[in-house]
Design a protein around this motif. Sequence first.
Motif, PDB file in Angstrom:
ATOM      1  N   VAL A  99       0.692  -0.962   0.152  1.00 52.16           N
ATOM      2  CA  VAL A  99       0.252   0.068  -0.020  1.00 52.16           C
ATOM      3  C   VAL A  99       1.011   0.805  -0.294  1.00 52.16           C
ATOM      4  CG1 VAL A  99      -1.720  -0.876   1.062  1.00 52.16           C
ATOM      5  CG2 VAL A  99      -0.566  -0.166   2.493  1.00 52.16           C
ATOM      6  N   TYR A 100       2.086   1.466   0.184  1.00 48.89           N
ATOM      7  CA  TYR A 100       3.275   1.987   0.694  1.00 48.89           C
ATOM      8  C   TYR A 100       3.109   3.444  -1.056  1.00 48.89           C
ATOM      9  CZ  TYR A 100       6.595   5.508   1.152  1.00 48.89           C
ATOM     10  OH  TYR A 100       7.655   6.268   1.434  1.00 48.89           O
ATOM     11  N   ASN A 101       3.007   4.190  -1.235  1.00 51.08           N
ATOM     12  CA  ASN A 101       3.400   5.079  -2.675  1.00 51.08           C
ATOM     13  C   ASN A 101       5.215   4.855  -3.174  1.00 51.08           C
ATOM     14  OD1 ASN A 101       3.175   5.978  -5.156  1.00 51.08           O
ATOM     15  ND2 ASN A 101       2.590   8.074  -3.957  1.00 51.08           N
ATOM     16  N   TRP A 102       5.468   3.969  -3.657  1.00 45.64           N
ATOM     17  CA  TRP A 102       6.645   3.517  -3.753  1.00 45.64           C
ATOM     18  C   TRP A 102       6.757   4.692  -5.178  1.00 45.64           C
ATOM     19  CZ3 TRP A 102      10.343   2.064  -0.287  1.00 45.64           C
ATOM     20  CH2 TRP A 102       9.003   0.505   0.922  1.00 45.64           C
ATOM     21  N   PRO A 103       7.885   4.887  -4.823  1.00 47.35           N
ATOM     22  CA  PRO A 103       9.037   5.975  -6.800  1.00 47.35           C
ATOM     23  C   PRO A 103       9.451   4.383  -6.867  1.00 47.35           C
ATOM     24  CG  PRO A 103      10.252   6.231  -4.449  1.00 47.35           C
ATOM     25  CD  PRO A 103       9.120   5.294  -3.550  1.00 47.35           C
ATOM     26  N   VAL A 104       9.057   4.440  -7.880  1.00 47.80           N
ATOM     27  CA  VAL A 104       9.581   3.908  -9.704  1.00 47.80           C
ATOM     28  C   VAL A 104      11.091   3.403  -9.490  1.00 47.80           C
ATOM     29  CG1 VAL A 104      10.181   2.942 -11.939  1.00 47.80           C
ATOM     30  CG2 VAL A 104       7.540   2.695 -10.357  1.00 47.80           C
ATOM     31  N   ARG A 105      11.787   4.633  -9.623  1.00 50.88           N
ATOM     32  CA  ARG A 105      13.189   4.908  -9.539  1.00 50.88           C
ATOM     33  C   ARG A 105      14.064   5.024  -8.478  1.00 50.88           C
ATOM     34  NH1 ARG A 105      15.192   9.768 -13.056  1.00 50.88           N
ATOM     35  NH2 ARG A 105      15.582   8.533 -13.730  1.00 50.88           N
ATOM     36  N   ALA A 106      15.153   3.595  -8.756  1.00 54.38           N
ATOM     37  CA  ALA A 106      15.444   3.642  -6.839  1.00 54.38           C
ATOM     38  C   ALA A 106      16.271   5.110  -6.447  1.00 54.38           C
ATOM     39  CB  ALA A 106      17.225   2.951  -7.825  1.00 54.38           C
ATOM     40  N   PRO A 107      16.342   5.267  -5.681  1.00 52.69           N
ATOM     41  CA  PRO A 107      16.839   5.574  -4.745  1.00 52.69           C
ATOM     42  C   PRO A 107      18.649   6.063  -5.072  1.00 52.69           C
ATOM     43  CG  PRO A 107      16.547   4.671  -2.878  1.00 52.69           C
ATOM     44  CD  PRO A 107      16.039   3.923  -4.172  1.00 52.69           C
TER      45      PRO A 107
END
Length: 108
Positions: A99-107
């Motif tokens: 359910v977390y809104n993850w960024p697709v691009r890796a940090p």
Amino acid sequence: MAKQRIDHVSRAKAAWPILVRRARSGAGPMSYGELCTAINVHHRAAAYILGVIQTYCADNDLPKLQALAVNKKTGVPGGGYIGARGRREHLREVAKVMVYNWPVRAPK
């Protein structure tokens, strides 16, 4: 002959979007083998790759994205995983990841 240094951070950055897509899809955990095949490395490298992701998530108070990679036979993460050990508890951690809104691009 000099040993080639393995860049686990780069491998973790390659694994990140795969795990994020998995979380967004709602498909649940994937095996270490599936993850490593997707980034073209041997499955035994999973511990190092997921360790980088685990550290990043812990340092930044994020859900345990690495919870989405599991042992094919047991269905739960292996010994290097810092988190719930039981199947039911692990699935609760997976639910938080989903359910977390993850960024697709890796940090970076």
